[in-house]
Scaffold this active site. Structure first.
Site, PDB file in Angstrom:
ATOM      1  N   ASP A  57      88.737  32.799  35.494  1.00 14.73           N
ATOM      2  CA  ASP A  57      89.292  34.129  35.276  1.00 14.73           C
ATOM      3  C   ASP A  57      90.496  34.070  34.342  1.00 14.73           C
ATOM      4  O   ASP A  57      90.734  34.999  33.570  1.00 14.73           O
ATOM      5  CB  ASP A  57      89.690  34.771  36.611  1.00 14.73           C
ATOM      6  N   GLU A  98     100.534  39.123  34.643  1.00 17.86           N
ATOM      7  CA  GLU A  98      99.316  38.517  35.160  1.00 17.86           C
ATOM      8  C   GLU A  98      99.225  37.041  34.778  1.00 17.86           C
ATOM      9  O   GLU A  98      98.821  36.201  35.591  1.00 17.86           O
ATOM     10  CB  GLU A  98      98.098  39.282  34.641  1.00 17.86           C
ATOM     11  N   GLU A 150      88.078  46.967  34.993  1.00 16.73           N
ATOM     12  CA  GLU A 150      89.228  47.039  35.892  1.00 16.73           C
ATOM     13  C   GLU A 150      88.823  47.532  37.280  1.00 16.73           C
ATOM     14  O   GLU A 150      89.310  47.032  38.304  1.00 16.73           O
ATOM     15  CB  GLU A 150      90.293  47.973  35.305  1.00 16.73           C
ATOM     16  N   GLU A 220      79.748  40.965  35.621  1.00 15.16           N
ATOM     17  CA  GLU A 220      80.607  40.740  36.793  1.00 15.16           C
ATOM     18  C   GLU A 220      79.845  39.998  37.887  1.00 15.16           C
ATOM     19  O   GLU A 220      80.371  39.073  38.519  1.00 15.16           O
ATOM     20  CB  GLU A 220      81.142  42.071  37.325  1.00 15.16           C
TER      21      GLU A 220
END
Length: 231
Positions: A57, A98, A150, A220
Site C-alpha cells: 500500500d 499519510e 477513497e 481493490e
C-alpha cells in the site's frame, strides 16, 4: 402543490452513483467486506498478510499522489464549481501525513519500505491510475474514480471499528486512519462532487465513468487478495 410534488420527486430520486452501487452490489461488497478485512475485524488476521499489505500500500500511495495531482489539475480546468479544488486540496494535504504514518507503522512492525518490489496486482492498479492521468480522461471520470478508491478504504476500515468487532488493539490505528468519521465526511464530499458532474455528463461519459468505478472495485479486490498471499 405542484412545487411540493417536485420537491418530493427530487428527494426520492436515486443518484447515479447509488444506482451503480445497487447494480453492482456484489462487487462493491466484495471490495469492502473482503476476507482480509473480515480477518482484521474478527482478530484472525495473519501478521505476514498485514505486513505485505503495508508494504504494497505504501507503493500504491506513492503512485496515488501524482494521480490526485492530475485530478486537481482537471478540476481547475473543467470544474464548474470552485469548491471542488478545496476538497481535493484537503485530500492532498493529508497525504503528507499519510507517508509519515506509513514510516511509523513500518518501524513498529519491523518492515522496511525501501527496495520493496511491487507485486502484480499492485503494478496493475498503479498502471490503471496512470491511465486516468491522461489529458484525454474527463474530470468526471477521474473524480468519480478518486471517490471510489477513497470510499472502499473508508467503508472497509470503518467496518473494523464498528460495535462488536474484535480488531486487535495494535491494528486499530490503521483502521482509524481511514475508518474515522472525518475521512467519511471527506468521501461524502467527493461523492457530491462526482454526482454534480455526472448529472451534467453525456451518456458516453457516464458509461466510461461506470466502467472506471468497476475497474477500481476489481483492482481493490485483487489488492486484498494479494495482501492475503493469493495470486
Amino acid at each position: 402543490m405542484e412545487r411540493k410534488d417536485e420537491a418530493e420527486e427530487a428527494k426520492s430520486k436515486v443518484s447515479v452513483i447509488e444506482t451503480w452501487l445497487r447494480k453492482h452490489r456484489l462487487l462493491y461488497v466484495g471490495a469492502t467486506r473482503h476476507p482480509f478485512i473480515h480477518s482484521i475485524r474478527d482478530g484472525s488476521v495473519d501478521v505476514s498478510s498485514f505486513k505485505r499489505w503495508l508494504e504494497q500500500d505504501y507503493i500504491f500511495v506513492r503512485a496515488f499522489v501524482p494521480f490526485v495531482a492530475t485530478v486537481l489539475l482537471k478540476a481547475w480546468k473543467e470544474s464548474f464549481d470552485a469548491t471542488d479544488l478545496d476538497v481535493i486540496l484537503s485530500g492532498m494535504a493529508s497525504l503528507n501525513d499519510e507517508f509519515a504514518w506509513f514510516n511509523k507503522e513500518a518501524s513498529k512492525w519491523g518492515v522496511s519500505l525501501t527496495n520493496v518490489a511491487p507485486q502484480k496486482a499492485n503494478l496493475d492498479y498503479c498502471r490503471f491510475l496512470e491511465s486516468l492521468m491522461s489529458s484525454e480522461v474527463e474530470y468526471t471520470v477521474a473524480i468519480t474514480a478518486f471517490w471510489a478508491i477513497e470510499t472502499v478504504y473508508q467503508d472497509s476500515f470503518a467496518h473494523c471499528l464498528e460495535d462488536g468487532s474484535n480488531t486487535p488493539e495494535e491494528l486499530r490505528d490503521t483502521c482509524q486512519r481511514w475508518g474515522n468519521d472525518g475521512f467519511g465526511r471527506y468521501c461524502h464530499a467527493l461523492q457530491s462532487i462526482a454526482e454534480h458532474h455526472l448529472e451534467k455528463a453525456s451518456d458516453d461519459v457516464r458509461k466510461r465513468t461506470e466502467a472506471a468505478v468497476l475497474d477500481v472495485l476489481e483492482y481493490e479486490v485483487a489488492f486484498w487478495n494479494m495482501s492475503q498471499g493469493d495470486t
